[in-house]
Design an enzyme around this catalytic site. Structure first.
Site, PDB file in Angstrom:
ATOM      1  CG  HIS A 233      -1.924   1.072   1.248  1.00 10.27           C
ATOM      2  ND1 HIS A 233      -1.833   2.115   2.138  1.00 10.27           N
ATOM      3  CD2 HIS A 233      -3.040   1.309   0.502  1.00 10.27           C
ATOM      4  CE1 HIS A 233      -2.854   2.937   1.945  1.00 10.27           C
ATOM      5  NE2 HIS A 233      -3.605   2.472   0.964  1.00 10.27           N
TER       6      HIS A 233
ATOM      7  CG  ASP B 105      -7.081   3.843   0.084  1.00  5.30           C
ATOM      8  OD1 ASP B 105      -5.839   3.785   0.201  1.00  5.30           O
ATOM      9  OD2 ASP B 105      -7.738   4.869   0.351  1.00  5.30           O
TER      10      ASP B 105
END
EC number: 3.1.1.4
Length: 122
Positions: free
Chosen positions: A47, A89
């Site tokens: 991420h 996300d």
């Protein structure tokens, strides 16, 4: 936006991102260095890398558009940069869900001094 990231984690993984991943391993939460400690920490590493590739908008502050279709998160909107944040996300939330079984409390509030190894490249 980080508040949207929290919402996606709740929707997809069924748990609070702030509580479970706000300070976990070497990469979940602020900063990030060393080596990912387990699969959940690797979700955060990936991420972080994903956010690092975003150009032209701020992943932590800019709001994006998404919808839910048949239980799946679908990123939308006209801004490709914001759509990219949404995809980062969404992928992390799915990663957290898929690795809930190996989440280990010993990495919760893991000391940064244990994250001194050289980081691998994205």
């Amino acid at each position: 936006h980080l508040m949207q990231f929290e919402t996606l984690i709740m929707k997809v993984a069924g748990r609070s991102g702030v509580w479970y991943y706000g300070s976990y391993g070497c990469f979940c939460g602020a900063g990030g260095q060393g080596r990912p400690q387990d699969a959940s920490d690797r979700c955060c590493f990936v991420h972080d890398c994903c956010y690092g590739k975003v150009n032209g908008c701020d992943p932590k502050k800019d709001f994006y558009t998404y919808s839910e279709e048949n239980g799946d998160i679908v990123c939308g909107g006209d801004d490709p940069c914001k759509k990219e944040i949404c995809e980062c996300d969404k992928d992390a939330a799915i990663c957290f869900r898929d690795n809930k079984d190996t989440y280990d409390n010993k990495y919760w509030f893991f000391p940064a001094k244990n994250c001194q190894e050289e980081s691998e490249p994205c």
